[in-house]
Design a protein around this motif. Structure first.
Motif, short mmCIF file in Angstrom:
data_model
loop_
_atom_site.label_atom_id
_atom_site.label_comp_id
_atom_site.label_asym_id
_atom_site.label_seq_id
_atom_site.Cartn_x
_atom_site.Cartn_y
_atom_site.Cartn_z
N LYS A 19 98.36 -35.70 105.29
CA LYS A 19 99.39 -35.68 106.33
C LYS A 19 100.32 -34.49 106.16
CE LYS A 19 99.64 -40.62 107.42
NZ LYS A 19 100.48 -41.82 107.38
N GLU A 20 100.68 -34.15 104.91
CA GLU A 20 101.54 -32.99 104.67
C GLU A 20 100.85 -31.71 105.13
OE1 GLU A 20 102.79 -32.76 100.57
OE2 GLU A 20 103.72 -34.74 100.66
N GLU A 23 101.02 -31.49 108.82
CA GLU A 23 102.36 -31.13 109.28
C GLU A 23 102.65 -29.65 109.04
OE1 GLU A 23 105.20 -33.71 107.41
OE2 GLU A 23 104.47 -35.47 108.47
N GLN A 24 102.12 -29.08 107.96
CA GLN A 24 102.40 -27.68 107.63
C GLN A 24 101.61 -26.72 108.52
OE1 GLN A 24 101.48 -27.36 103.48
NE2 GLN A 24 103.29 -28.52 102.84
#
Length: 193
Positions: A19-20, A23-24
């Motif tokens: 998920k990170e 998002e990035q």
């Protein structure tokens, strides 16, 4: 058994990393191969763990089902045996009751025979001379009066036997009820201890 949130710590970590990364990266950015390989590795590990857990769960469920089947069969066998025992207990109780009645009848017959002997001895020893003397005075046939009196005694034997038998049966029932009451009190006392 471990808490379900603790079992999947690695998988949750991998999901959060994915998920990170999402998002990035922007809409036009491409995810790096290294991040994708790591995500695939975690997913493969998760899939393997899930398969193992599912296999273990299936085996345990099968064992549980077999154990339940065996328990059900044993329960049915116990029920059948219990029914047979109840029938045999009923037959046994009926047999015991019949034996008790027979025993009481024999005892009543013995007491009646003793009573009859005593009555005939009393009749022959005490009443016969009185009857003969009274018959001679009144000019009656003493033999007929004596026979009639002895016949009367003989006719009384069966009712006497019946009354004695009934009395003995009532006493046997009372004795049995007392024994059952004592046993019940003893069982309650043991249960309370």
């Amino acid at each position: 058994m471990a808490n379900s949130s603790n079992v999947f710590i690695r998988e949750l970590k991998a999901l959060n990393q994915a998920k990170e990364i999402l998002e990035q990266t922007g809409d036009s950015d491409v995810v790096s191969k290294e991040n994708f390989v790591e995500l695939c590795t975690h997913y493969e590990s998760l899939l393997g763990d899930t398969r193992v857990i599912t296999n273990i769960s299936d085996r345990l469920q099968n064992k549980l089902n077999r154990a339940n089947d065996v328990l059900h069969e044993r329960s049915e066998e116990i029920k059948t045996i219990n029914d047979q025992l109840n029938e045999q207990n009923l037959v046994l109780q009926n047999t015991i009751d019949e034996l008790t009645k027979t025993k009481l009848s024999r005892r009543a017959a013995t007491i009646t025979i003793i009573a009859a002997m005593l009555l005939f001895i009393l009749s022959e020893g005490l009443l016969e001379p009185i009857i003969e003397e009274q018959a001679r005075k009144a000019d009656y046939h003493a033999n007929w009066i004596s026979f009639a009196f002895k016949g009367f005694i003989a006719l009384l034997l069966k009712p006497i036997e019946y009354l004695i038998e009934r009395y003995l049966q009532r006493e046997a029932i009372r004795k049995k009820e007392r024994q059952e009451a004592v046993q019940e009190i003893q069982q309650k006392t043991k249960a309370a201890s």
